[in-house]
Enzyme design. Sequence first.
Site, PDB file in Angstrom:
ATOM      1  N   HIS A 164       0.881  -1.192   0.000  1.00 15.85           N
ATOM      2  CA  HIS A 164       0.000   0.000   0.000  1.00 15.85           C
ATOM      3  C   HIS A 164       0.908   1.229   0.000  1.00 15.85           C
ATOM      4  O   HIS A 164       1.816   1.320  -0.804  1.00 15.85           O
ATOM      5  CB  HIS A 164      -0.941  -0.128   1.206  1.00 15.85           C
ATOM      6  CG  HIS A 164      -2.087   0.832   1.271  1.00 15.85           C
ATOM      7  ND1 HIS A 164      -2.435   1.691   0.244  1.00 15.85           N
ATOM      8  CD2 HIS A 164      -3.001   1.075   2.269  1.00 15.85           C
ATOM      9  CE1 HIS A 164      -3.491   2.406   0.599  1.00 15.85           C
ATOM     10  NE2 HIS A 164      -3.856   2.058   1.822  1.00 15.85           N
ATOM     11  N   ASP A 203       2.465   5.643  -6.332  1.00 15.45           N
ATOM     12  CA  ASP A 203       3.696   5.641  -5.542  1.00 15.45           C
ATOM     13  C   ASP A 203       4.968   5.732  -6.383  1.00 15.45           C
ATOM     14  O   ASP A 203       6.037   5.977  -5.838  1.00 15.45           O
ATOM     15  CB  ASP A 203       3.749   4.369  -4.682  1.00 15.45           C
ATOM     16  CG  ASP A 203       2.665   4.392  -3.630  1.00 15.45           C
ATOM     17  OD1 ASP A 203       2.617   5.375  -2.882  1.00 15.45           O
ATOM     18  OD2 ASP A 203       1.844   3.460  -3.587  1.00 15.45           O
ATOM     19  N   HIS A 251      -1.868  -2.292  -9.991  1.00 11.90           N
ATOM     20  CA  HIS A 251      -2.929  -1.769  -9.141  1.00 11.90           C
ATOM     21  C   HIS A 251      -4.103  -2.724  -9.156  1.00 11.90           C
ATOM     22  O   HIS A 251      -4.405  -3.309 -10.188  1.00 11.90           O
ATOM     23  CB  HIS A 251      -3.381  -0.384  -9.618  1.00 11.90           C
ATOM     24  CG  HIS A 251      -4.108   0.366  -8.571  1.00 11.90           C
ATOM     25  ND1 HIS A 251      -5.454   0.217  -8.350  1.00 11.90           N
ATOM     26  CD2 HIS A 251      -3.654   1.237  -7.628  1.00 11.90           C
ATOM     27  CE1 HIS A 251      -5.803   0.981  -7.332  1.00 11.90           C
ATOM     28  NE2 HIS A 251      -4.736   1.598  -6.867  1.00 11.90           N
TER      29      HIS A 251
HETATM   30  N1  COA Z   1       5.830  -6.203 -10.047  1.00 10.65           N
HETATM   31  C1  COA Z   1       5.880  -7.403 -10.639  1.00 10.65           C
HETATM   32  N2  COA Z   1       4.812  -8.179 -10.842  1.00 10.65           N
HETATM   33  C2  COA Z   1       3.634  -7.711 -10.426  1.00 10.65           C
HETATM   34  C3  COA Z   1       3.513  -6.466  -9.812  1.00 10.65           C
HETATM   35  C4  COA Z   1       4.659  -5.702  -9.631  1.00 10.65           C
HETATM   36  N3  COA Z   1       4.605  -4.507  -9.046  1.00 10.65           N
HETATM   37  N4  COA Z   1       2.216  -6.255  -9.516  1.00 10.65           N
HETATM   38  C5  COA Z   1       1.557  -7.340  -9.905  1.00 10.65           C
HETATM   39  N5  COA Z   1       2.414  -8.212 -10.461  1.00 10.65           N
HETATM   40  C6  COA Z   1       2.074  -9.508 -11.018  1.00 10.65           C
HETATM   41  C7  COA Z   1       2.060 -10.552  -9.916  1.00 10.65           C
HETATM   42  O1  COA Z   1       3.321 -11.160  -9.736  1.00 10.65           O
HETATM   43  C8  COA Z   1       1.034 -11.518 -10.425  1.00 10.65           C
HETATM   44  O2  COA Z   1       1.615 -12.317 -11.422  1.00 10.65           O
HETATM   45  P1  COA Z   1       1.295 -13.903 -11.504  1.00 10.65           P
HETATM   46  O3  COA Z   1      -0.198 -13.965 -11.708  1.00 10.65           O
HETATM   47  O4  COA Z   1       2.134 -14.344 -12.644  1.00 10.65           O
HETATM   48  O5  COA Z   1       1.706 -14.430 -10.170  1.00 10.65           O
HETATM   49  C9  COA Z   1       0.014 -10.614 -11.106  1.00 10.65           C
HETATM   50  O6  COA Z   1       0.743  -9.460 -11.512  1.00 10.65           O
HETATM   51  C10 COA Z   1      -1.148 -10.218 -10.224  1.00 10.65           C
HETATM   52  O7  COA Z   1      -0.620  -9.712  -8.986  1.00 10.65           O
HETATM   53  P2  COA Z   1      -1.393  -9.667  -7.616  1.00 10.65           P
HETATM   54  O8  COA Z   1      -0.440  -9.412  -6.530  1.00 10.65           O
HETATM   55  O9  COA Z   1      -2.285 -10.850  -7.496  1.00 10.65           O
HETATM   56  O10 COA Z   1      -2.330  -8.398  -7.867  1.00 10.65           O
HETATM   57  P3  COA Z   1      -3.117  -7.620  -6.774  1.00 10.65           P
HETATM   58  O11 COA Z   1      -4.262  -6.976  -7.421  1.00 10.65           O
HETATM   59  O12 COA Z   1      -3.388  -8.502  -5.599  1.00 10.65           O
HETATM   60  O13 COA Z   1      -2.033  -6.570  -6.275  1.00 10.65           O
HETATM   61  C11 COA Z   1      -0.745  -4.690  -5.939  1.00 10.65           C
HETATM   62  C12 COA Z   1      -2.060  -5.223  -6.503  1.00 10.65           C
HETATM   63  C13 COA Z   1      -0.805  -3.180  -5.986  1.00 10.65           C
HETATM   64  C14 COA Z   1      -0.605  -5.125  -4.490  1.00 10.65           C
HETATM   65  C15 COA Z   1       0.437  -5.216  -6.769  1.00 10.65           C
HETATM   66  O14 COA Z   1       0.335  -4.747  -8.095  1.00 10.65           O
HETATM   67  C16 COA Z   1       1.774  -4.856  -6.161  1.00 10.65           C
HETATM   68  O15 COA Z   1       2.274  -5.586  -5.290  1.00 10.65           O
HETATM   69  N6  COA Z   1       2.412  -3.721  -6.583  1.00 10.65           N
HETATM   70  C17 COA Z   1       3.635  -3.305  -5.986  1.00 10.65           C
HETATM   71  C18 COA Z   1       3.381  -2.578  -4.681  1.00 10.65           C
HETATM   72  C19 COA Z   1       2.800  -1.213  -4.909  1.00 10.65           C
HETATM   73  O16 COA Z   1       3.272  -0.452  -5.720  1.00 10.65           O
HETATM   74  N7  COA Z   1       1.783  -0.898  -4.111  1.00 10.65           N
HETATM   75  C20 COA Z   1       1.129   0.376  -4.164  1.00 10.65           C
HETATM   76  C21 COA Z   1      -0.236   0.233  -4.772  1.00 10.65           C
HETATM   77  S1  COA Z   1      -0.968   1.824  -5.068  1.00 10.65           S
END
Ligand code: COA
Length: 375
Positions: free
Chosen positions: A222, A312, A261
């Site tokens: 987050h 971010d 996201h």
């Molecule tokens: N870097 C690399 N791969 C990513 C990624 C990232 N930042 N964000 C998502 N993915 C990939 C995951 O590895 C996953 O791949 P897979 O299906 O091959 O395992 C897929 O995309 C889906 O990811 P998931 O974590 O299930 O999506 P989510 O909707 O639960 O997560 C976030 C959303 C924001 C938590 C996720 O994109 C993330 O961790 N981003 C980085 C942290 C961040 O910037 N957070 C601030 C959000 S405003």
Amino acid sequence: MTTPTFKAGLEDVVVSTSEICFIDGEQGRLLYRGYDIHDLVARSTFEEVVYLLWHGALPTRKELGGFVKELAAHRRLSPKIIATLRGFPGKGAPMEVLRTGVSLLGMFDREHDDHSREASLRKALRLTAQIPTLVAAWARIRKGKEPVASSPRLGHAANFLWMLFGKRPTELSAKAFDSCLILHADHEFNASTFAARITASTLSDMYSAVTSAIGTLRGPLHGGANEQVIRMLLGIGEPARAEAWIREALDQKQRIMGFGHRVYHTEDPRATHLRRLSEALGRQAGDLTWYEISRVIEREMQAEKGLYPNVDFYSASTYHAMGIEADLFTPIFAMSRVSGWTAHILEQQAHNRLIRPRAEYTGPTRATYVPIDRR
Ligand code: COA
């Protein structure tokens, strides 16, 4: 009885109605109370946006003037709070200090347990006014410096930079920081807002709800992502190394902070502005290194993973170009988001029902108790 169904991470699950914030994740649109974020960044100020979030309508000139004065008048912290900060361990992470500091503010607030809308609005105002003072005071106290008193002549954004650095920000820095605050103010049912609403739904107090939200914002999935982004950029060091670095990180299946996201499947409209601000502030600082590294990473993430930067990603290089330390980035997010958290707490209080979902039980159902000496 219907069998409960579950969705991991509550993805796309609608848990409430809300009149505060609208996101269209396919078109990349974000509205606060119906107003497009692009218009608000171009034409509004953070103070006006806070008023809008809390009251549901833009203020008249008179209302805004009064509101700006009220916010400025409540910035000062009690000397007892400053004395408590001085007793915290110097290594206390600013996000931990903020979490504890907000909890502390609650103990000093005589209206703590008054849940009427009027009292809640007054508490929301005090919290929004005092969180920047807490963040700036701790940033100085931990270095053995004296906190800087707020300047009643400066707006919310410029005053924070004044209290942090002890010198007046340039017009560009003040305007850019104000835009950052507008962009972070609210985002529908994100994790920290949901945490705040859950706490409020138990009829707990506003300070407890905001403390829950701060603890939730801290995580790197987050708000904590912005601090991790700048650490990544600094680790890469120069634009020429960025492409190889990101390819290797992706080969190792690393999660790249500042990308992806849950709701947006296209460019996050906040990132559009933050990219521009990162470049403008990099130019002002005479150092475009962090902006340029960010551009390479963005290009590679788009090409290799089809992922877009979120709020971010470019906020990290923007704050860094202003000379702000990495571990203050997430507290700055909280300084803005407190306006959204409190708008949601007000909405929750106005139409409250305890938030209490169910779990789909997957454990055993016929375990036989074995006395301890026979296990
Ligand atoms: N870097 C690399 N791969 C990513 C990624 C990232 N930042 N964000 C998502 N993915 C990939 C995951 O590895 C996953 O791949 P897979 O299906 O091959 O395992 C897929 O995309 C889906 O990811 P998931 O974590 O299930 O999506 P989510 O909707 O639960 O997560 C976030 C959303 C924001 C938590 C996720 O994109 C993330 O961790 N981003 C980085 C942290 C961040 O910037 N957070 C601030 C959000 S405003």
